[in-house]
Motif scaffolding. Structure first.
Motif, PDB file in Angstrom:
ATOM      1  N   GLN A 196       0.823  -1.222   0.000  1.00  0.00           N
ATOM      2  CA  GLN A 196       0.000   0.000   0.000  1.00  0.00           C
ATOM      3  C   GLN A 196       0.854   1.267   0.000  1.00  0.00           C
ATOM      4  OE1 GLN A 196      -2.398  -0.289   3.540  1.00  0.00           O
ATOM      5  NE2 GLN A 196      -3.497  -2.086   2.747  1.00  0.00           N
ATOM      6  N   HIS A 197       2.019   1.198   0.659  1.00  0.00           N
ATOM      7  CA  HIS A 197       2.833   2.406   0.821  1.00  0.00           C
ATOM      8  C   HIS A 197       4.017   2.460  -0.141  1.00  0.00           C
ATOM      9  CE1 HIS A 197       0.903   4.208   4.395  1.00  0.00           C
ATOM     10  NE2 HIS A 197       0.494   2.950   4.580  1.00  0.00           N
ATOM     11  N   GLY A 198       4.081   1.517  -1.061  1.00  0.00           N
ATOM     12  CA  GLY A 198       5.145   1.554  -2.057  1.00  0.00           C
ATOM     13  C   GLY A 198       6.518   1.196  -1.528  1.00  0.00           C
ATOM     14  N   LEU A 199       6.577   0.455  -0.428  1.00  0.00           N
ATOM     15  CA  LEU A 199       7.875  -0.040   0.041  1.00  0.00           C
ATOM     16  C   LEU A 199       8.141  -1.397  -0.599  1.00  0.00           C
ATOM     17  CD1 LEU A 199       7.229   2.017   2.425  1.00  0.00           C
ATOM     18  CD2 LEU A 199       8.661   0.518   3.827  1.00  0.00           C
ATOM     19  N   ASP A 200       9.404  -1.656  -0.890  1.00  0.00           N
ATOM     20  CA  ASP A 200       9.764  -2.988  -1.363  1.00  0.00           C
ATOM     21  C   ASP A 200       9.842  -3.939  -0.176  1.00  0.00           C
ATOM     22  OD1 ASP A 200       9.989  -2.941  -4.165  1.00  0.00           O
ATOM     23  OD2 ASP A 200      11.823  -1.750  -4.000  1.00  0.00           O
ATOM     24  N   VAL A 201       9.481  -5.194  -0.399  1.00  0.00           N
ATOM     25  CA  VAL A 201       9.632  -6.222   0.630  1.00  0.00           C
ATOM     26  C   VAL A 201      10.268  -7.455   0.014  1.00  0.00           C
ATOM     27  CG1 VAL A 201       7.816  -5.798   2.315  1.00  0.00           C
ATOM     28  CG2 VAL A 201       7.237  -6.928   0.208  1.00  0.00           C
ATOM     29  N   TRP A 202      11.026  -8.139   0.820  1.00  0.00           N
ATOM     30  CA  TRP A 202      11.586  -9.423   0.394  1.00  0.00           C
ATOM     31  C   TRP A 202      11.724 -10.303   1.624  1.00  0.00           C
ATOM     32  CZ3 TRP A 202      16.596 -10.530   2.233  1.00  0.00           C
ATOM     33  CH2 TRP A 202      17.298  -9.427   2.762  1.00  0.00           C
ATOM     34  N   VAL A 203      12.007 -11.577   1.396  1.00  0.00           N
ATOM     35  CA  VAL A 203      11.961 -12.560   2.479  1.00  0.00           C
ATOM     36  C   VAL A 203      13.381 -12.894   2.931  1.00  0.00           C
ATOM     37  CG1 VAL A 203      11.197 -14.876   3.131  1.00  0.00           C
ATOM     38  CG2 VAL A 203       9.782 -13.464   1.610  1.00  0.00           C
ATOM     39  N   GLY A 204      13.651 -12.619   4.215  1.00  0.00           N
ATOM     40  CA  GLY A 204      14.991 -12.824   4.761  1.00  0.00           C
ATOM     41  C   GLY A 204      15.228 -14.255   5.210  1.00  0.00           C
ATOM     42  N   GLY A 205      16.480 -14.572   5.482  1.00  0.00           N
ATOM     43  CA  GLY A 205      16.859 -15.935   5.884  1.00  0.00           C
ATOM     44  C   GLY A 205      17.473 -15.960   7.270  1.00  0.00           C
ATOM     45  N   MET A 206      17.548 -17.146   7.835  1.00  0.00           N
ATOM     46  CA  MET A 206      18.077 -17.340   9.199  1.00  0.00           C
ATOM     47  C   MET A 206      19.063 -18.504   9.261  1.00  0.00           C
ATOM     48  SD  MET A 206      17.124 -15.191  11.535  1.00  0.00           S
ATOM     49  CE  MET A 206      17.144 -16.057  13.102  1.00  0.00           C
ATOM     50  N   ILE A 207      19.728 -18.810   8.107  1.00  0.00           N
ATOM     51  CA  ILE A 207      20.585 -19.998   8.070  1.00  0.00           C
ATOM     52  C   ILE A 207      19.755 -21.165   8.619  1.00  0.00           C
ATOM     53  CG2 ILE A 207      22.908 -20.894   8.573  1.00  0.00           C
ATOM     54  CD1 ILE A 207      23.693 -18.158   9.566  1.00  0.00           C
ATOM     55  N   GLU A 208      18.579 -21.313   8.033  1.00  0.00           N
ATOM     56  CA  GLU A 208      17.626 -22.228   8.635  1.00  0.00           C
ATOM     57  C   GLU A 208      17.619 -23.613   8.007  1.00  0.00           C
ATOM     58  OE1 GLU A 208      16.461 -19.233   6.217  1.00  0.00           O
ATOM     59  OE2 GLU A 208      14.797 -19.152   7.632  1.00  0.00           O
ATOM     60  N   PHE A 209      16.860 -24.473   8.661  1.00  0.00           N
ATOM     61  CA  PHE A 209      16.635 -25.812   8.127  1.00  0.00           C
ATOM     62  C   PHE A 209      15.456 -25.754   7.148  1.00  0.00           C
ATOM     63  CE2 PHE A 209      18.509 -26.337  12.395  1.00  0.00           C
ATOM     64  CZ  PHE A 209      19.706 -26.904  12.007  1.00  0.00           C
ATOM     65  N   GLY A 210      15.157 -26.902   6.555  1.00  0.00           N
ATOM     66  CA  GLY A 210      14.226 -26.933   5.427  1.00  0.00           C
ATOM     67  C   GLY A 210      12.795 -26.504   5.718  1.00  0.00           C
ATOM     68  N   VAL A 211      12.355 -26.687   6.970  1.00  0.00           N
ATOM     69  CA  VAL A 211      10.955 -26.374   7.276  1.00  0.00           C
ATOM     70  C   VAL A 211      10.725 -24.862   7.178  1.00  0.00           C
ATOM     71  CG1 VAL A 211       9.172 -26.437   9.067  1.00  0.00           C
ATOM     72  CG2 VAL A 211      10.669 -28.422   8.715  1.00  0.00           C
ATOM     73  N   SER A 212      11.604 -24.101   7.807  1.00  0.00           N
ATOM     74  CA  SER A 212      11.494 -22.642   7.731  1.00  0.00           C
ATOM     75  C   SER A 212      11.739 -22.163   6.304  1.00  0.00           C
ATOM     76  CB  SER A 212      12.493 -22.004   8.691  1.00  0.00           C
ATOM     77  OG  SER A 212      12.565 -20.620   8.479  1.00  0.00           O
ATOM     78  N   ARG A 213      12.683 -22.780   5.639  1.00  0.00           N
ATOM     79  CA  ARG A 213      12.988 -22.404   4.251  1.00  0.00           C
ATOM     80  C   ARG A 213      11.765 -22.621   3.357  1.00  0.00           C
ATOM     81  NH1 ARG A 213      18.160 -21.420   2.640  1.00  0.00           N
ATOM     82  NH2 ARG A 213      18.919 -22.246   4.598  1.00  0.00           N
ATOM     83  N   ALA A 214      11.050 -23.727   3.585  1.00  0.00           N
ATOM     84  CA  ALA A 214       9.850 -24.012   2.785  1.00  0.00           C
ATOM     85  C   ALA A 214       8.792 -22.922   3.005  1.00  0.00           C
ATOM     86  CB  ALA A 214       9.291 -25.387   3.160  1.00  0.00           C
ATOM     87  N   CYS A 215       8.677 -22.447   4.262  1.00  0.00           N
ATOM     88  CA  CYS A 215       7.742 -21.336   4.551  1.00  0.00           C
ATOM     89  C   CYS A 215       8.190 -20.073   3.825  1.00  0.00           C
ATOM     90  CB  CYS A 215       7.662 -21.075   6.054  1.00  0.00           C
ATOM     91  SG  CYS A 215       6.869 -22.407   6.968  1.00  0.00           S
ATOM     92  N   ASN A 216       9.504 -19.839   3.789  1.00  0.00           N
ATOM     93  CA  ASN A 216      10.019 -18.660   3.080  1.00  0.00           C
ATOM     94  C   ASN A 216       9.690 -18.726   1.592  1.00  0.00           C
ATOM     95  OD1 ASN A 216      11.097 -17.729   5.453  1.00  0.00           O
ATOM     96  ND2 ASN A 216      13.200 -18.363   5.010  1.00  0.00           N
ATOM     97  N   VAL A 217       9.794 -19.921   1.032  1.00  0.00           N
ATOM     98  CA  VAL A 217       9.457 -20.083  -0.391  1.00  0.00           C
ATOM     99  C   VAL A 217       7.971 -19.771  -0.594  1.00  0.00           C
ATOM    100  CG1 VAL A 217       9.235 -21.735  -2.302  1.00  0.00           C
ATOM    101  CG2 VAL A 217      11.293 -21.767  -0.861  1.00  0.00           C
ATOM    102  N   ALA A 218       7.124 -20.321   0.288  1.00  0.00           N
ATOM    103  CA  ALA A 218       5.677 -20.101   0.148  1.00  0.00           C
ATOM    104  C   ALA A 218       5.333 -18.611   0.252  1.00  0.00           C
ATOM    105  CB  ALA A 218       4.923 -20.901   1.217  1.00  0.00           C
ATOM    106  N   LEU A 219       5.940 -17.923   1.229  1.00  0.00           N
ATOM    107  CA  LEU A 219       5.658 -16.485   1.385  1.00  0.00           C
ATOM    108  C   LEU A 219       6.128 -15.696   0.163  1.00  0.00           C
ATOM    109  CD1 LEU A 219       4.655 -14.209   3.299  1.00  0.00           C
ATOM    110  CD2 LEU A 219       6.988 -14.076   4.212  1.00  0.00           C
ATOM    111  N   SER A 220       7.236 -16.137  -0.424  1.00  0.00           N
ATOM    112  CA  SER A 220       7.795 -15.430  -1.580  1.00  0.00           C
ATOM    113  C   SER A 220       6.923 -15.532  -2.828  1.00  0.00           C
ATOM    114  CB  SER A 220       9.190 -15.983  -1.913  1.00  0.00           C
ATOM    115  OG  SER A 220      10.044 -15.871  -0.807  1.00  0.00           O
TER     116      SER A 220
END
Ligand SMILES: O=C(O)CCC(=O)c1ccccc1C(=O)O
Ligand SMILES: [Mg+2]
Length: 367
Positions: free
Chosen positions: A281-305
């Motif tokens: 809504q406000h014209g800011l860019d967003v992207w999905v950050g990482g946490m040197i994580e294992f696959g479960v969190s990474r899979a959530c990051n892919v879904a959000l992306s």
């Protein structure tokens, strides 16, 4: 939906090679993998992304374990959860502890998607079938960082983020720029600078960086707004953002032009999605950050992306970047800088139970 049990695993794995920032050398990673089990025996899987020490945020593996077991599970146990969007309302009596909350919340999203026979990406409203991956370089010298960058660019990554701090910054960025004039290059300072370093930051401003992530203090929003007026490189906030209210404050003070969304840092997918919507809504860019994580969190990051409008590649690399063998199957793969989104229901990947057992150092079932 009614959560009857949570099965917790503390897991531990060695990184293939150390991840170096000015705050911490990560060589060994611990984390929590949890399964939420409903009254029909359906299972959802989540991950707590805190580290063993509080170098990035104040949470740790142990604080997450305590919060999940003693505080958060009792709040949702046997409650009627009508939608994953409501999980955070059960957690309202609890201040902070976003990563512990997110571990349960994301597991309930996975469970919900599976019950609905849909992918996590689609229940979040994501449409993209392919997402852009981005790589992160955390090295101890210019030479090592250049070597890593070379390898990652050769693999097809089109966006590289490099960790910087005073002393390993200007020459590093200059060298990478010289070798890769067209690379989408950004720098992450993890709060290594203060306003006293403004001249140094103005030098970095000349290298056409896509953005500079969290240059100033981890809990600051005000001073970043002073800095953003002095440099043209967009500021991206990471550590400062724990909720939609932090983003509202950053917007009203013009503290940044970009937000790094980490599902764990903001308490779950519901808050992550609200932040995404506010940014759009406000014209800011967003992207999905990482946490040197294992696959479960990474899979959530892919879904959000997969949400439209998230066009900047996130900190999302393949499962085999950090790990000899991940805990999901198949592992997440990057090809030519992109990840094909799974069309399997839920988070899109199965837990590899054999691998999970191999790397578990502690487990417990909560009822
Ligand atoms: O997950 C990755 O690949 C690295 C992402 C990264 O930079 C990072 C990793 C751990 C903790 C904080 C950060 C950060 O974005 O500041
Ligand atoms: Mg960061």
């Amino acid at each position: 939906m009614n959560i009857k049990h949570i099965h917790l695993h503390i897991i531990q794995m060695k990184l293939k090679s150390p991840f170096i920032t000015h705050l911490e050398h990560v060589t060994d990673r611990k984390g929590i993998i949890l399964k939420v089990i409903d009254d029909e025996g359906n299972i959802g899987v989540g991950e707590a992304v805190a580290f063993t020490t509080p170098w990035y945020t104040e949470e740790t593996v142990q604080t997450c374990y305590h919060m999940i077991k003693d505080i958060l599970f009792p709040l949702i146990r046997q409650q009627n959860i009508s939608s994953p969007e409501n999980v955070s309302t059960f957690f309202l009596p609890v201040r902070g502890n976003q990563m512990a909350k997110a571990a349960i919340e994301t597991a309930i999203w996975d469970l919900w998607a599976k019950r609905e026979n849909k992918t996590l990406a689609s229940v979040l409203g994501g449409k993209k079938k392919v997402i852009e991956a981005g790589a992160v370089v955390g090295a101890s010298s210019v030479e090592k960082a250049l070597e890593q960058t070379n390898r990652l660019v050769e693999k097809g990554f089109k966006r590289i983020k490099v960790k910087i701090h005073p002393g390993l910054d200007i020459e590093l960025v200059e060298q990478i720029r010289k070798n890769f004039p067209d690379l989408l290059l950004m720098a992450d300072a993890n709060s290594a600078y203060s306003l006293a370093d403004i001249e140094r930051l103005k030098v970095l401003d000349e290298y056409d960086l896509l953005m500079i992530e969290q240059p100033l203090a981890f809990d600051d929003i005000v001073q970043h707004s002073y800095l953003q007026k002095e440099i043209k490189t967009p500021i991206c906030l990471d550590e400062s953002i724990h909720s939609i209210r932090d983003v509202e404050n950053a917007i009203s003070l013009s503290s940044c032009q970009v937000i790094n969304i980490k599902i764990g840092r903001v308490g779950g997918l519901n808050e992550a999605k609200k932040i995404y919507q506010l940014c759009m809504q406000h014209g800011l860019d967003v992207w999905v950050g990482g946490m040197i994580e294992f696959g479960v969190s990474r899979a959530c990051n892919v879904a959000l992306s997969t949400l439209e409008g998230i066009h900047i590649p996130g900190d999302i690399m393949s499962s085999n970047h950090y790990w000899e063998e991940d805990i999901i199957e198949p592992g997440i793969t990057v090809s030519n800088g992109q990840i094909r989104v799974s069309d399997e229901i839920g988070m899109g990947y199965q837990l590899n139970e054999k691998r999970l057992q191999q790397v578990s150092v502690f487990e417990e079932i909560l009822s």
